[in-house]
Design an enzyme around this catalytic site. Structure first.
Site, PDB file in Angstrom:
ATOM      1  N   HIS A 183      -4.435   1.883   7.472  1.00 13.64           N
ATOM      2  CA  HIS A 183      -3.071   2.417   7.508  1.00 13.64           C
ATOM      3  C   HIS A 183      -2.897   3.522   6.465  1.00 13.64           C
ATOM      4  O   HIS A 183      -2.347   4.597   6.767  1.00 13.64           O
ATOM      5  CB  HIS A 183      -2.093   1.265   7.253  1.00 13.64           C
ATOM      6  CG  HIS A 183      -0.651   1.652   7.259  1.00 13.64           C
ATOM      7  ND1 HIS A 183       0.198   1.338   8.286  1.00 13.64           N
ATOM      8  CD2 HIS A 183       0.097   2.320   6.348  1.00 13.64           C
ATOM      9  CE1 HIS A 183       1.410   1.800   8.016  1.00 13.64           C
ATOM     10  NE2 HIS A 183       1.374   2.395   6.844  1.00 13.64           N
ATOM     11  N   GLU A 184      -3.358   3.263   5.245  1.00  9.25           N
ATOM     12  CA  GLU A 184      -3.168   4.240   4.166  1.00  9.25           C
ATOM     13  C   GLU A 184      -4.065   5.462   4.351  1.00  9.25           C
ATOM     14  O   GLU A 184      -3.641   6.596   4.085  1.00  9.25           O
ATOM     15  CB  GLU A 184      -3.420   3.579   2.808  1.00  9.25           C
ATOM     16  CG  GLU A 184      -2.521   2.393   2.502  1.00  9.25           C
ATOM     17  CD  GLU A 184      -1.040   2.712   2.652  1.00  9.25           C
ATOM     18  OE1 GLU A 184      -0.280   1.803   3.011  1.00  9.25           O
ATOM     19  OE2 GLU A 184      -0.644   3.882   2.434  1.00  9.25           O
TER      20      GLU A 184
ATOM     21  N   CYS B 142       6.113   0.669   7.998  1.00 12.54           N
ATOM     22  CA  CYS B 142       5.767   1.698   7.018  1.00 12.54           C
ATOM     23  C   CYS B 142       6.996   2.013   6.183  1.00 12.54           C
ATOM     24  O   CYS B 142       8.113   2.111   6.715  1.00 12.54           O
ATOM     25  CB  CYS B 142       5.281   2.956   7.739  1.00 12.54           C
ATOM     26  SG  CYS B 142       4.773   4.300   6.644  1.00 12.54           S
ATOM     27  N   LEU B 143       6.793   2.198   4.898  1.00 14.38           N
ATOM     28  CA  LEU B 143       7.896   2.553   4.016  1.00 14.38           C
ATOM     29  C   LEU B 143       8.499   3.900   4.393  1.00 14.38           C
ATOM     30  O   LEU B 143       9.648   4.176   4.068  1.00 14.38           O
ATOM     31  CB  LEU B 143       7.417   2.578   2.560  1.00 14.38           C
ATOM     32  CG  LEU B 143       6.980   1.232   1.979  1.00 14.38           C
ATOM     33  CD1 LEU B 143       6.316   1.424   0.623  1.00 14.38           C
ATOM     34  CD2 LEU B 143       8.162   0.284   1.867  1.00 14.38           C
TER      35      LEU B 143
ATOM     36  N   GLN C 212       3.247   9.986   0.692  1.00 18.74           N
ATOM     37  CA  GLN C 212       4.500   9.256   0.846  1.00 18.74           C
ATOM     38  C   GLN C 212       5.466   9.472  -0.305  1.00 18.74           C
ATOM     39  O   GLN C 212       6.639   9.104  -0.222  1.00 18.74           O
ATOM     40  CB  GLN C 212       4.234   7.759   1.031  1.00 18.74           C
ATOM     41  CG  GLN C 212       3.589   7.418   2.362  1.00 18.74           C
ATOM     42  CD  GLN C 212       3.413   5.938   2.537  1.00 18.74           C
ATOM     43  OE1 GLN C 212       2.423   5.356   2.111  1.00 18.74           O
ATOM     44  NE2 GLN C 212       4.395   5.301   3.167  1.00 18.74           N
TER      45      GLN C 212
ATOM     46  N   GLY D  20       0.835  -1.197   0.000  1.00 22.53           N
ATOM     47  CA  GLY D  20       0.000   0.000   0.000  1.00 22.53           C
ATOM     48  C   GLY D  20       0.865   1.240   0.000  1.00 22.53           C
ATOM     49  O   GLY D  20       2.016   1.223   0.425  1.00 22.53           O
TER      50      GLY D  20
ATOM     51  N   HIS E 295      -2.561   7.971   6.608  1.00 21.04           N
ATOM     52  CA  HIS E 295      -1.573   8.845   5.971  1.00 21.04           C
ATOM     53  C   HIS E 295      -2.225  10.125   5.438  1.00 21.04           C
ATOM     54  O   HIS E 295      -1.619  11.201   5.482  1.00 21.04           O
ATOM     55  CB  HIS E 295      -0.893   8.118   4.811  1.00 21.04           C
ATOM     56  CG  HIS E 295       0.288   7.287   5.218  1.00 21.04           C
ATOM     57  ND1 HIS E 295       1.412   7.817   5.816  1.00 21.04           N
ATOM     58  CD2 HIS E 295       0.521   5.959   5.091  1.00 21.04           C
ATOM     59  CE1 HIS E 295       2.288   6.852   6.045  1.00 21.04           C
ATOM     60  NE2 HIS E 295       1.776   5.713   5.623  1.00 21.04           N
TER      61      HIS E 295
END
Length: 253
Positions: A214-215, A172-173, A115, A110, A218
């Site tokens: 989660h997304e 998380c990235l 991001q 995702g 963001h």
């Protein structure tokens, strides 16, 4: 055989380094440079805001190739909605294409537009059989993880479908190398628009529901570390260590 959830090495984003090479998912996708020149300064500007050398409006149509890391203001501010009439525009389509490319290259399951330094309310997510095959079977079962095709949601709105929750480790990235345990709803409904501006509705459960939450976080300027159980925070290499006394057990309460 019973599952000892407190010992499972739960993972979320990014995916663990596979033991076998990933297939080439990216051969037909464009590869823009990882940095881009700033038209106003002449400096090479990475994804995100470079200490005042830009503005939200200047980056809104940009194309990026790098994951923005925690601390960049774009990750800690609410993202802007996309005007419905703009969703099908070349500008927005380029952003979506770049998001998909960056997510798959990471690889991750995702990604939200902030991001890659774009403060717009767009998310992409995808979980494949290949990605899932790298996880232990007991972990897959505990997380209720199922493969699903690429989803692009613009201006997503998320609501819970039940009060049932579960605790699992997430990563998380944008906070690479760390994990923390987060409580999430097990069933959610997500509405919004697809990449072509058509209304979309997704009823998600299990791991897909977690990815959506989660997304969508963001887009509100929230990272998983803002919601995690503090004493579960750890480096990725310590995922298999037991939980500290007094913290919730992994899985559903």
């Amino acid at each position: 055989m019973s599952i000892t959830l407190t010992r499972l090495p739960q993972r979320f984003l990014p995916l663990p380094t596979p033991l076998k090479p990933l297939k080439n998912h990216f051969s037909t996708l464009p590869f823009p440079p990882l940095t881009r020149p700033s038209p106003s300064t002449g400096f090479t500007t990475k994804a995100g805001w470079l200490m005042g050398l830009g503005s939200r409006n200047k980056n809104r149509g940009g194309v990026s190739g790098e994951i923005v890391k925690a601390g960049d203001p774009v990750l800690h501010e609410r993202a802007d909605e996309v005007a419905v009439e703009e969703i099908g525009s070349e500008r927005v389509q380029r952003v979506v294409d770049d998001m998909v490319r960056v997510m798959r290259l990471a690889p991750g399951v995702g990604l939200a537009a902030p991001q890659i330094g774009i403060p717009l309310r767009i998310i992409v997510l995808e979980d494949t059989k290949e990605y899932i095959s790298y996880a232990p079977k007991d972990e897959i079962k505990a997380q209720e993880r199922q493969p699903f095709n690429l989803l692009v949601v613009v201006n997503p709105q998320l609501k819970k479908k039940s009060n049932k929750t579960a605790f699992f480790f997430e990563g998380c990235l944008s906070v690479d190398g760390y994990r923390g345990m987060v409580e999430r709803y097990l069933q959610v409904e997500v509405t919004g628009y697809d990449r072509f501006g058509k209304p979309i509705k997704v009823d998600a459960s299990g791991w897909q529901a977690r990815i959506f939450q989660h997304e969508c976080d963001h887009l509100e300027g929230t990272l998983y570390v803002d919601k995690m159980v503090p004493r579960t925070f750890r480096i990725t290499e310590n995922l298999d260590l037991p939980l500290a006394a007094g913290v919730p057990k992994l899985g559903a309460p």
